[in-house]
Design an enzyme around this catalytic site. Structure first.
Site, PDB file in Angstrom:
ATOM      1  N   SER A  50      50.522   3.621 -17.866  1.00 18.84           N
ATOM      2  CA  SER A  50      50.615   3.803 -19.310  1.00 18.84           C
ATOM      3  C   SER A  50      51.991   3.396 -19.851  1.00 18.84           C
ATOM      4  O   SER A  50      52.357   2.234 -19.777  1.00 18.84           O
ATOM      5  CB  SER A  50      50.282   5.260 -19.651  1.00 18.84           C
TER       6      SER A  50
ATOM      7  N   HIS B   6      41.739   6.961 -19.686  1.00 18.07           N
ATOM      8  CA  HIS B   6      43.142   6.582 -19.552  1.00 18.07           C
ATOM      9  C   HIS B   6      43.831   7.223 -18.355  1.00 18.07           C
ATOM     10  O   HIS B   6      44.621   6.573 -17.663  1.00 18.07           O
ATOM     11  CB  HIS B   6      43.890   6.950 -20.842  1.00 18.07           C
TER      12      HIS B   6
ATOM     13  N   ASP C 286      38.717   3.469 -22.111  1.00 17.65           N
ATOM     14  CA  ASP C 286      40.026   3.916 -22.603  1.00 17.65           C
ATOM     15  C   ASP C 286      40.140   3.607 -24.093  1.00 17.65           C
ATOM     16  O   ASP C 286      40.178   2.436 -24.486  1.00 17.65           O
ATOM     17  CB  ASP C 286      41.125   3.201 -21.818  1.00 17.65           C
TER      18      ASP C 286
END
Length: 705
Positions: free
Chosen positions: A423, A654, A621
């Site tokens: 991320s 995610h 996601d």
């Protein structure tokens, strides 16, 4: 300015002194030794866009606006060359991107910013219309009475308003959880198990049972150990095991990576890393205590704020790890965490944690944390100084990431390492490697493994609470969220609340914010996962993510919204556009690499120094759009990028790329192989082969893709 300096010798000194005062740590209107030693001397440009201030005592102060940094250096140059012909070309570096005409003097470049140390904070904030992707940071001078009052004012307003914002989010998470709670109660009342629908329900039951048995065996062994018995009746013999747990029993839910490492037979030592702008960040080294001896605390202390020092570049590194014999060294891997997390996120699933899995596979695992984290530390600044929090994603990439890579290579003695990020960690890496930042960092990385790469925004950015942050002005953003840490009350709750309650609340709040579920996680470990989040982050960095100027508005970290639209139009003309790409779920190149790509690469972000990429995209996601990044590479817009591996995991969200029960199977094993596949032949000769990698060949990196 040269004429002023020549005709009036004192003018250059006065001008330089005034400019230095505005950038010093303390006000220079006193004769104290601290004020003199912390006076600004010159600006050092880490990149053409990232100056830091060097002080008289050798300290570093964080980023200042380009105009102010260049002005300090110009005046210093003129002061040092009084009476000599002006030679601006020999002055300290002037950023090429600076918004001023070539050859113009610094006085010709007008700015709405005030350089006065006691200027109001509003006039110290740069104009809203600056660089669309990386606006200039505010200028905060040394503390004065007025500056302190204004700073406390921001802290006061943000304490109430940000707490109200947090309360709204908490209430929203509670209300949206009510239907789930009602359904849960209904199923229980009708003698049905609400957890039976979970995709890994049977595996969760098996693991929960195994944890209970392990805790029971641990308590039994501890009692026998107290009675001076070496082995229990179950045949436990520590000398025969490669990884011997030194902690066990019921999980107390603590924010301690070392504790969870010791539960699986590993351990952790912490290094303090000094960034080039003076921050002290934590670097955790995961090791097996049976084949590695913890280094001394003095050795693990902070080093100088210099990355890749000359001694390292010359190959005369004085601190490589010599604890492993030739042929048995471990290849270094650095893991970097996501937004609002710490590197502990890689250590929450026992043996199925990515960090522990790679360590037990034979890699030398290092966990990098970004600035502030759980303990905000700086060489010179304190918590209440707004300069402590004057940074965003670019400083995290340019300063933090390069410092972490430098320290790991210094400690291990290798020329390169493998980099694994999740991320926000991928964001700072993509930013740092860009040719306008520090592309030379790519030469120190054998492969960049991006998990849930955060380059393009997903549809979640349009949610009401995120939209609120985007529509308010930068000034109102600072009124709501301050100029220090972002909603620091979250950290207060972390300290006060019991681990189980805090973990449950953390999941509900973040699930509401980011649309996550725990369907694919081990629910029995969920509370542990949230012991390592959130951490201290700056309000300025959250403004970069969610404010009106940057990521939330541009929908990309390295391209403007207009550039993105032009790319979509090109793709629409060629093959029907983005929707066809998503519908087909394509994960392969549509053209031969380098064929007809010259025009598409005209706006490339990276040059020939970029390392190979490996990407794992979560197909479900909503926070980021990983497919669009793959499309950019496949369409040849990055002619220098070589993709060694890419994968879309359709059912993943995610956080599933690091926390899903089947993460090792779908991500971890592939990461392990890619790291070894991209290691150089010279490195493979001196390192032990990771488990199950005997048949993994060397990747042919000659072809971009």
């Amino acid at each position: 300015m040269a004429t002023v300096a020549t005709d009036h010798p004192l003018s250059a000194k006065n001008l330089y002194t005034r400019q230095a005062e505005s950038l010093s740590l303390l006000a220079q209107d006193s004769n104290s030794a601290d004020a003199a030693s912390s006076a600004a001397v010159r600006a050092k440009f880490i990149t053409p866009r990232d100056p830091v201030i060097e002080t008289a005592n050798g300290g570093r102060l964080p980023a200042v606006p380009l105009h102010e940094a260049e002005k300090l250096n110009r005046l210093k140059h003129e002061l040092d060359h009084q009476g000599q012909p002006d030679s601006c070309g020999t002055a300290l570096p002037v950023p090429a991107e600076q918004a001023m005409d070539e050859g113009a003097s610094i006085d010709d470049c007008k700015s709405d910013q005030s350089t006065k140390a006691d200027a109001p904070l509003r006039s110290a904030i740069p104009p809203t219309k600056t660089h669309p992707l990386f606006p200039q940071l505010p200028l905060y001078g040394p503390p004065t009475l007025l500056r302190n009052l204004q700073s406390y004012g921001f802290q006061l307003t943000s304490a109430f308003l940000s707490l109200a914002f947090l309360a709204t989010i908490v209430l929203g998470s509670v209300f949206t959880s009510l239907p789930l709670l009602i359904r849960h109660v209904y199923l229980r009342l009708t003698f049905r198990n609400p957890n039976a629908r979970r995709p890994f329900y049977e595996e969760e039951k098996r693991r929960a049972k195994a944890r209970k048995e392990s805790a029971r065996a641990w308590r039994k062994r501890r009692r026998r150990s107290t009675s001076r018995l070496q082995n229990d009746d179950e045949g436990y013999t520590s000398c025969e095991e490669e990884f011997v747990p030194t902690e066990g029993g019921n999980d107390p839910l603590v924010c301690d990576v070392g504790y969870y490492a010791r539960r699986v037979g590993l351990d952790v030592e912490e290094f303090s890393v000094h960034t080039e702008d003076g921050f002290i960040i934590a670097l955790w080294h995961v090791y097996n205590p049976q084949d590695y001896t913890r280094t001394s605390s003095s050795h693990r202390g902070r080093d100088k704020p210099v990355v890749f020092p000359k001694s390292y570049l010359d190959g005369d590194n004085a601190k490589p790890s010599q604890q492993y014999p030739p042929g048995k060294r471990k290849y270094p891997v650095l893991l970097v965490h996501g937004l609002l997390q710490s590197a502990g996120a890689y250590c929450t699933n026992d043996d199925d944690s990515l960090a522990f899995y790679l360590a037990k596979s034979g890699y030398d695992v290092w966990l990098g944390n970004n600035r502030c984290g759980f303990r905000p530390r700086h060489q010179m600044l304190t918590y209440n100084d707004p300069r402590m929090w004057n940074w965003n994603i670019r400083q995290m990439g340019v300063m933090d990431l390069s410092a972490l890579v430098s320290r790991v290579l210094s400690e291990t003695g290798f020329p390169k390492l493998g980099l694994v990020c999740h991320s926000q960690g991928t964001t700072e890496t993509f930013v740092a490697l860009a040719k306008e930042q520090i592309p030379e960092l790519g030469k120190k990385i054998s492969v960049f493994c991006a998990l849930a790469p955060a380059v393009y925004a997903g549809p979640l950015i349009g949610k009401m609470y995120f939209k609120f942050m985007r529509i308010i002005s930068p000034g109102m953003f600072r009124v709501f969220f301050g100029i220090h840490a972002f909603i620091p009350f979250m950290m207060t709750m972390h300290r006060w609340l019991p681990g189980s309650l805090y973990g449950a609340m953390g999941y509900r709040v973040f699930s509401f914010l980011f649309n996550w579920t725990d369907d694919r996680w081990d629910q029995g470990l969920r509370n542990r996962m949230f012991q390592f989040a959130p951490v201290y982050v700056s309000a300025e960095s959250m403004r970069w993510w969610l404010g009106r100027e940057c990521f939330a508005s541009q929908k990309c970290i390295l391209a403007t919204r207009e550039e993105g639209k032009r790319e979509d139009e090109e793709d629409e003309d060629e093959d029907g556009g983005m929707q066809d790409y998503y519908d087909q779920g394509r994960s392969h190149q549509t053209e031969e690499p380098g064929h007809g790509m010259e025009g598409r690469g005209r706006n490339a972000w990276y040059d020939e120094q970029v390392p190979p990429f490996a990407l794992w995209v979560a197909g479900n996601d909503d926070l980021v759009d990983g497919r669009r990044l793959l499309r950019r590479f496949e369409k040849g817009r990055e002619p220098h990028v070589r993709v060694v591996h890419q994968k879309i995991i359709e059912e993943y969200e995610h956080l599933d790329v690091i926390w899903a029960l089947d993460m090792i199977e779908k991500v971890g094993r592939e990461v392990k192989q890619v790291l070894w596949q991209t290691a150089s032949p010279e490195t493979r000769e001196i390192c032990r082969v990771p488990k199950d990698c005997d048949g993994v060949g060397i990747w042919n990196n000659s072809t971009p893709g």
